[in-house]
Design a protein around this motif. Structure first.
Motif, PDB file in Angstrom:
ATOM      1  N   ILE A   2       0.862  -1.173   0.000  1.00 42.09           N
ATOM      2  CA  ILE A   2       0.000   0.000   0.000  1.00 42.09           C
ATOM      3  C   ILE A   2       0.901   1.226   0.000  1.00 42.09           C
ATOM      4  O   ILE A   2       1.815   1.326   0.812  1.00 42.09           O
ATOM      5  CB  ILE A   2      -0.924   0.018   1.225  1.00 42.09           C
ATOM      6  N   LEU A  15      -0.879   6.798   9.437  1.00 43.54           N
ATOM      7  CA  LEU A  15      -1.446   5.829   8.501  1.00 43.54           C
ATOM      8  C   LEU A  15      -0.534   4.621   8.344  1.00 43.54           C
ATOM      9  O   LEU A  15      -1.009   3.485   8.292  1.00 43.54           O
ATOM     10  CB  LEU A  15      -1.705   6.487   7.145  1.00 43.54           C
ATOM     11  N   ARG A  16       0.760   4.871   8.261  1.00 46.82           N
ATOM     12  CA  ARG A  16       1.701   3.747   8.162  1.00 46.82           C
ATOM     13  C   ARG A  16       1.554   2.822   9.364  1.00 46.82           C
ATOM     14  O   ARG A  16       1.439   1.604   9.216  1.00 46.82           O
ATOM     15  CB  ARG A  16       3.147   4.242   8.080  1.00 46.82           C
ATOM     16  N   LEU A  19      -1.802   0.852   9.260  1.00 47.49           N
ATOM     17  CA  LEU A  19      -1.852  -0.185   8.234  1.00 47.49           C
ATOM     18  C   LEU A  19      -0.852  -1.307   8.492  1.00 47.49           C
ATOM     19  O   LEU A  19      -1.159  -2.476   8.267  1.00 47.49           O
ATOM     20  CB  LEU A  19      -1.650   0.436   6.860  1.00 47.49           C
ATOM     21  N   GLU A  20       0.328  -0.972   8.984  1.00 47.29           N
ATOM     22  CA  GLU A  20       1.296  -2.028   9.314  1.00 47.29           C
ATOM     23  C   GLU A  20       0.795  -2.867  10.487  1.00 47.29           C
ATOM     24  O   GLU A  20       0.971  -4.088  10.493  1.00 47.29           O
ATOM     25  CB  GLU A  20       2.665  -1.419   9.617  1.00 47.29           C
ATOM     26  N   ALA A  22      -2.190  -3.538  11.066  1.00 43.16           N
ATOM     27  CA  ALA A  22      -3.235  -4.394  10.493  1.00 43.16           C
ATOM     28  C   ALA A  22      -2.659  -5.459   9.557  1.00 43.16           C
ATOM     29  O   ALA A  22      -3.405  -6.233   8.962  1.00 43.16           O
ATOM     30  CB  ALA A  22      -4.260  -3.545   9.754  1.00 43.16           C
ATOM     31  N   HIS A  24      -0.422  -4.935   6.820  1.00 38.50           N
ATOM     32  CA  HIS A  24      -0.118  -4.534   5.445  1.00 38.50           C
ATOM     33  C   HIS A  24       1.324  -4.039   5.312  1.00 38.50           C
ATOM     34  O   HIS A  24       1.856  -3.428   6.229  1.00 38.50           O
ATOM     35  CB  HIS A  24      -1.054  -3.412   4.994  1.00 38.50           C
ATOM     36  N   VAL A  26       3.689  -1.285   3.707  1.00 39.86           N
ATOM     37  CA  VAL A  26       3.386   0.112   3.389  1.00 39.86           C
ATOM     38  C   VAL A  26       4.640   0.835   2.913  1.00 39.86           C
ATOM     39  O   VAL A  26       5.720   0.644   3.460  1.00 39.86           O
ATOM     40  CB  VAL A  26       2.827   0.841   4.636  1.00 39.86           C
ATOM     41  N   CYS A  46      -2.867  -0.941  -3.444  1.00 39.75           N
ATOM     42  CA  CYS A  46      -3.749   0.168  -3.130  1.00 39.75           C
ATOM     43  C   CYS A  46      -2.914   1.445  -3.016  1.00 39.75           C
ATOM     44  O   CYS A  46      -1.769   1.403  -2.565  1.00 39.75           O
ATOM     45  CB  CYS A  46      -4.485  -0.099  -1.818  1.00 39.75           C
ATOM     46  N   ARG A 105     -10.706   5.304  11.762  1.00 42.99           N
ATOM     47  CA  ARG A 105      -9.829   4.135  11.667  1.00 42.99           C
ATOM     48  C   ARG A 105     -10.538   2.940  11.044  1.00 42.99           C
ATOM     49  O   ARG A 105     -10.038   2.322  10.100  1.00 42.99           O
ATOM     50  CB  ARG A 105      -9.310   3.799  13.066  1.00 42.99           C
ATOM     51  N   LEU A 109      -9.747   1.144   7.370  1.00 43.50           N
ATOM     52  CA  LEU A 109      -9.364  -0.275   7.285  1.00 43.50           C
ATOM     53  C   LEU A 109     -10.368  -1.066   6.441  1.00 43.50           C
ATOM     54  O   LEU A 109      -9.971  -1.955   5.677  1.00 43.50           O
ATOM     55  CB  LEU A 109      -9.227  -0.878   8.677  1.00 43.50           C
ATOM     56  N   ILE A 112      -9.592  -0.182   2.794  1.00 39.39           N
ATOM     57  CA  ILE A 112      -8.355  -0.874   2.387  1.00 39.39           C
ATOM     58  C   ILE A 112      -8.656  -2.354   2.175  1.00 39.39           C
ATOM     59  O   ILE A 112      -8.229  -2.949   1.181  1.00 39.39           O
ATOM     60  CB  ILE A 112      -7.236  -0.685   3.440  1.00 39.39           C
TER      61      ILE A 112
END
Length: 117
Positions: A2, A15-16, A19-20, A22, A24, A26, A46, A105, A109, A112
């Motif tokens: 992403i 955001l990093r 997402l990390e 979760a 992902h 990045v 994405c 949040r 998610l 994404i």
């Protein structure tokens, strides 16, 4: 992978982290020109793109990539104040979703998750 393109370091880092956490992978870019110079769009699942950036606005960057024939993954556009002009242009450029700040949040998610296979 992403990619996040946002000129605000606090937003990029948040955001990093989200997402990390979760699960992902990045990559972050502080500007449209940096993304254009360094990113490999073929690796991306994405693209999370801020609309309001000083050098190149998000939708302008997206239009430039489309003009170059670059195939892009699903794109989420972050806006401070959504307006009909931005929403219309985002739709014309194939943006998957326009997200308004402050970002929720769980909503981010979910978007994404819907965009990433």
């Amino acid at each position: 992978m992403i990619a996040i393109v946002d000129d605000d370091p606090g937003v990029r880092d948040s955001l990093r982290f989200l997402l990390e956490t979760a699960g992902h992978a990045v990559e972050t870019y502080e500007s449209g020109p940096r993304f254009l110079a360094d990113a490999d769009p073929s690796r991306l699942a994405c693209l999370v793109l801020d609309q309001r950036m000083p050098q190149v606005a998000g939708l302008d960057m997206l239009a430039l990539l489309r003009e170059r024939g670059v195939s892009l993954p699903p794109t989420l556009l972050i806006v401070s104040t959504p307006g009909p002009g931005v929403s219309r242009r985002a739709a014309e450029l194939g943006v998957a979703r326009v997200l308004e700040k402050p970002l929720a949040r769980d909503d981010l998610l979910a978007e994404i998750g819907a965009a990433v296979p």
